[in-house]
Structure formats: C-alpha cells, structure tokens
Design an enzyme around this catalytic site. Structure first.
Site, short mmCIF file in Angstrom:
data_model
loop_
_atom_site.label_atom_id
_atom_site.label_comp_id
_atom_site.label_asym_id
_atom_site.label_seq_id
_atom_site.Cartn_x
_atom_site.Cartn_y
_atom_site.Cartn_z
N HIS A 275 -6.93 -6.14 -1.33
CA HIS A 275 -6.22 -4.74 -0.63
C HIS A 275 -5.20 -5.53 0.58
CE1 HIS A 275 -4.47 -1.38 -0.71
NE2 HIS A 275 -3.90 -1.24 0.36
N SER B 261 0.67 -1.21 -0.37
CA SER B 261 0.01 0.50 0.10
C SER B 261 0.93 1.29 -0.27
CB SER B 261 -0.94 -0.03 1.13
OG SER B 261 -1.84 1.46 0.94
N ASP C 262 -8.71 -5.25 -5.48
CA ASP C 262 -8.18 -4.18 -4.04
C ASP C 262 -9.06 -3.68 -3.69
OD1 ASP C 262 -7.42 -2.38 -3.04
OD2 ASP C 262 -5.25 -3.21 -4.08
#
Length: 221
Positions: A202, A101, A178
């Site tokens: 994610h 991320s 995601d």
C-alpha cells in the site's frame, strides 16, 4: 522567384515558432496530489521527483493537505477551493489529480458530487479506497473511516450511477500485495482503466518508480 523565396521564408518561420497545437500539447496540466488516511503532503516527495524527471516544473506540482480524520465530504469541499486556487495561479483550464488510498474518496467526491470533473483532465488513483476497505473498522472513531467502510452511506452514494462522470480520463493501479485495501480489488472504479500491478504494498505505491512512470504517461496521453 520572389514568390518561392517568400514561401521558403514563411516555412522557416513557422518551423521555428511551431504550431499552436504542438505548443499546447507540450504543456501538461498542473498536477494536484491528494494523500490518504494519516498522510500528508510529504508523502509525495518521490512522486514529485519522478514527475520532475519527466519535465514537470515545480510550479506545476501541487500537494493538497487536509485533516484526514474529518468527513471526506468536508475534505472534498476543501479540495474544490484548492483546485480553484491552482487554476487561478497557473492560468490553466484543468488540473490532473493523482491520489493515494483515501485520497481516492476525497477526489472522487469532489469530481462526482461537487461537479469538479469539469476542472479535471485526468484522475489517477494509486491503491485508492474507491469501494472502501474492511481495514477501516480499526479507526471508526473518525468520520473518514466510517465513510471508508464498504457499504457505508458515503460509499453507496459515491458508487451509484455514473462512477466516472464528465470527459475526464480515469485510471487506477492496484495490487494483491496491498495489505490495506481489503479486498484489494476495491481500488477498481467502474468505467476507469484499472491496472493490476506486480506485488506492491500500500505505501510502496508512493515510491514505485515503474507505476509512477505509468501515471506520468497516463496524464500526458
């Protein structure tokens, strides 16, 4: 006859010791894990377990923790000091970086803007916010989110010129499922080996054994 026996003994000795090139190839770089927004070092427990199965020792696995609300530039400067400490502790010439991320922004700023690419052999980004994400609009009270917004000054500088400086190897993994990096293709980095995975969320990237296995293979390539 004596010469033949001597050559045989020398061959046996070399085989037992192994060549320096083989010995060096068997010792991977220490790995520095860099978490993302609202994350912590605990995010990497599944990844560390997967790396141990591939032969990494605990002393080769290092998780960098930082204040995710502060500017990514400041976090990158702290990462620089952390990497220096890992290199000094392990005696290695380079580390490999695995990020998730917003950790993509922190580690790329370190490598591109602070010259850290000279200390990094491989850079692997899981669902990285490398071109920003529109979901950052929900947390604009934090400097890190303002910088993570597509089109921010931070993003413009980071993604100008050479995206993958130096001799480091770069790779990303991204997914249409995601849900946080929007658009999901913003994980991709120009000049990197960009890998689209099957439907992975994610947070799911942090424990997806298939993807983590690919990351290990990449670091050891």
């Amino acid at each position: 006859m004596r010469r033949k026996i001597g050559l045989l003994l020398a061959s046996v000795a070399l085989a037992a010791l192994g060549s320096p090139a083989v010995a060096n190839a068997a010792e991977p770089n220490p790995v520095v894990f860099v978490h993302g927004y609202s994350g912590s070092s605990s995010n990497w427990s599944a990844a560390e377990a997967r790396f141990r199965l591939s032969g990494y020792a605990d002393s080769q696995l290092h998780s960098f923790e930082y204040d995710w609300s502060q500017s990514n530039e400041r976090s990158a400067a702290e990462l620089a000091g952390y990497v220096d400490d890992v290199l000094a502790e392990t005696g290695s010439e380079k580390v490999d970086i695995v990020n998730h991320s917003m950790g993509g922004l922190v580690s790329r700023w370190y490598m591109k803007e602070l010259g850290g690419h000279t200390n990094v052999g491989h850079w692997a980004s899981l669902a990285g916010a490398n071109q920003g994400t529109t979901s950052a609009s929900t947390c604009l009270q934090n400097a890190s989110c303002r910088e993570m917004t597509p089109g921010s000054d931070f993003e413009e500088q980071l993604n100008s010129g050479d995206w993958t400086p130096g001799d480091s190897e770069y790779a990303t993994w991204y997914s249409a499922c995601d849900g946080v990096i929007i658009p999901y293709t913003n994980t991709r980095v120009v000049g990197a080996d960009n890998n689209r995975t099957s439907c992975t969320t994610h947070i799911g990237f942090l424990s997806d054994t298939s993807t983590l296995g690919e990351v290990v293979d990449f670091l050891q390539s």
